[in-house]
Design an enzyme around this catalytic site. Structure first.
Site, PDB file in Angstrom:
ATOM      1  N   ASN A  55       0.783  -1.117  -0.004  1.00 17.10           N
ATOM      2  CA  ASN A  55       0.155   0.103  -0.015  1.00 17.10           C
ATOM      3  C   ASN A  55       0.862   1.286  -0.028  1.00 17.10           C
ATOM      4  O   ASN A  55       2.023   1.061   0.631  1.00 17.10           O
ATOM      5  CB  ASN A  55      -0.836  -0.184   1.215  1.00 17.10           C
ATOM      6  CG  ASN A  55      -1.871   1.255   1.301  1.00 17.10           C
ATOM      7  OD1 ASN A  55      -2.391   1.551   0.404  1.00 17.10           O
ATOM      8  ND2 ASN A  55      -2.003   1.736   2.509  1.00 17.10           N
TER       9      ASN A  55
ATOM     10  N   ASP B 107      -2.892   0.960   8.245  1.00 19.24           N
ATOM     11  CA  ASP B 107      -1.531   1.515   7.790  1.00 19.24           C
ATOM     12  C   ASP B 107      -0.422   0.969   8.990  1.00 19.24           C
ATOM     13  O   ASP B 107       0.366   1.931   9.190  1.00 19.24           O
ATOM     14  CB  ASP B 107      -1.584   2.971   7.774  1.00 19.24           C
ATOM     15  CG  ASP B 107      -2.603   3.443   6.428  1.00 19.24           C
ATOM     16  OD1 ASP B 107      -3.658   4.054   6.730  1.00 19.24           O
ATOM     17  OD2 ASP B 107      -2.476   2.782   5.480  1.00 19.24           O
TER      18      ASP B 107
ATOM     19  N   SER C  26       4.921   6.899   2.277  1.00 17.13           N
ATOM     20  CA  SER C  26       5.506   5.550   2.938  1.00 17.13           C
ATOM     21  C   SER C  26       4.900   4.291   1.852  1.00 17.13           C
ATOM     22  O   SER C  26       3.660   4.579   1.483  1.00 17.13           O
ATOM     23  CB  SER C  26       4.898   5.424   4.236  1.00 17.13           C
ATOM     24  OG  SER C  26       5.309   6.386   5.161  1.00 17.13           O
TER      25      SER C  26
ATOM     26  N   HIS D  58       1.066   5.206   1.108  1.00 21.07           N
ATOM     27  CA  HIS D  58       0.372   6.197   1.947  1.00 21.07           C
ATOM     28  C   HIS D  58       0.911   7.488   1.996  1.00 21.07           C
ATOM     29  O   HIS D  58       2.218   7.488   2.152  1.00 21.07           O
ATOM     30  CB  HIS D  58       0.260   5.605   3.479  1.00 21.07           C
ATOM     31  CG  HIS D  58      -0.548   6.299   4.384  1.00 21.07           C
ATOM     32  ND1 HIS D  58      -1.814   6.175   4.506  1.00 21.07           N
ATOM     33  CD2 HIS D  58       0.002   7.003   5.515  1.00 21.07           C
ATOM     34  CE1 HIS D  58      -2.192   6.934   5.630  1.00 21.07           C
ATOM     35  NE2 HIS D  58      -1.400   7.533   6.069  1.00 21.07           N
TER      36      HIS D  58
HETATM   37  C1  GRF Z   1      -2.698   8.992  -2.563  1.00 16.16           C
HETATM   38  O1  GRF Z   1      -2.009   9.862  -1.942  1.00 16.16           O
HETATM   39  C2  GRF Z   1      -2.748   7.560  -1.647  1.00 16.16           C
HETATM   40  O2  GRF Z   1      -1.629   7.421  -0.957  1.00 16.16           O
HETATM   41  C3  GRF Z   1      -3.878   8.129  -0.998  1.00 16.16           C
HETATM   42  O3  GRF Z   1      -4.824   8.691  -1.698  1.00 16.16           O
HETATM   43  C4  GRF Z   1      -4.071   9.194  -2.750  1.00 16.16           C
HETATM   44  C5  GRF Z   1      -4.584   8.622  -3.971  1.00 16.16           C
HETATM   45  O4  GRF Z   1      -4.134   9.410  -5.157  1.00 16.16           O
HETATM   46  N1  GRF Z   1      -4.637   6.882  -0.370  1.00 16.16           N
HETATM   47  P1  GRF Z   1      -4.464   8.870  -6.623  1.00 16.16           P
HETATM   48  O5  GRF Z   1      -5.778   8.224  -6.802  1.00 16.16           O
HETATM   49  O6  GRF Z   1      -3.196   7.841  -6.944  1.00 16.16           O
HETATM   50  O7  GRF Z   1      -4.095  10.246  -7.418  1.00 16.16           O
END
Ligand code: GRF
Length: 192
Positions: free
Chosen positions: A105, A143, A134, A107
């Site tokens: 994942n 997370d 991360s 984050h």
């Molecule tokens: C990313 O920052 C991800 O880490 C978080 O939501 C955002 C998604 O952005 N969970 P995208 O859909 O990849 O533009």
């Protein structure tokens, strides 16, 4: 290395993986892209001719039923690794244990700082002067999984949630592509 990528939103991180994987030299390919809703980011996969699937969370009576349907779709592809790239849903424990440790994942914070669905907003609210990005191995917490790689991102005075997130995302994208490359080159997710 074969991947299934799961998204919920615009898919800018997915786009970075699609662009990287479109290079024949890149040792990973995306077999399919899935979403828990009619995510805009699915259009990126369609642009690359990559199959997509949607398992709408709202179509199921419970998280567990949704999770089982999602897992069924994921298993069709028999991918080496499942990448959560902006999936804004917690996976049920049954799904995590079925996929672990080949489930990562991204984050937008420097975990364990600011876990959860509002990491960027929380960093701003906390008056943090730096946050980060991360990449983790997913476990049953929110997370809390082992950190594969992370990098600090400065918070600028006057940053909004949007401006900080836009500064974090390029770092996330770079770390995500690098992590996929590292896994393809032998990084063993069981040892993280
Ligand atoms: C990313 O920052 C991800 O880490 C978080 O939501 C955002 C998604 O952005 N969970 P995208 O859909 O990849 O533009």
């Amino acid at each position: 290395l074969s991947l299934v990528v799961l998204i919920s939103g615009g898919g800018s991180n997915l786009r970075a993986l699609l662009d990287a994987a479109s290079d024949a030299e890149f040792p990973a390919r995306i077999l399919a892209v899935g979403a828990d809703r009619d995510a805009e980011g699915l259009a990126h996969a369609e642009e690359f001719g990559i199959p997509t699937f949607t398992v709408p969370y709202t179509s199921f009576g419970s998280r567990d039923e949704w999770g089982e349907a999602l897992l069924e779709q994921i298993r069709v592809w028999d991918a080496d690794v499942v990448v959560l790239s902006g999936l804004m849903r917690l996976l049920p424990a049954s799904v995590v244990s079925a996929l672990s440790p080949n489930l990562i994942n991204t984050h937008p914070a420097y975990l364990p700082e600011f876990p959860g669905a509002h990491a960027v907003r929380d960093a701003i609210a906390a008056g943090a002067t730096e946050s980060g990005a991360s990449i983790i191995v997913v476990d049953n917490g929110v997370d809390t999984g082992s950190i594969i790689v992370q990098e600090r991102v400065p918070v600028a005075p006057g940053d909004t949630e949007h401006s900080l997130h836009e500064r974090i995302k390029p770092v996330e994208r770079r770390l995500l592509v690098q992590t996929v490359l590292d896994i393809a080159n032998g990084l063993d997710l069981r040892t993280i």
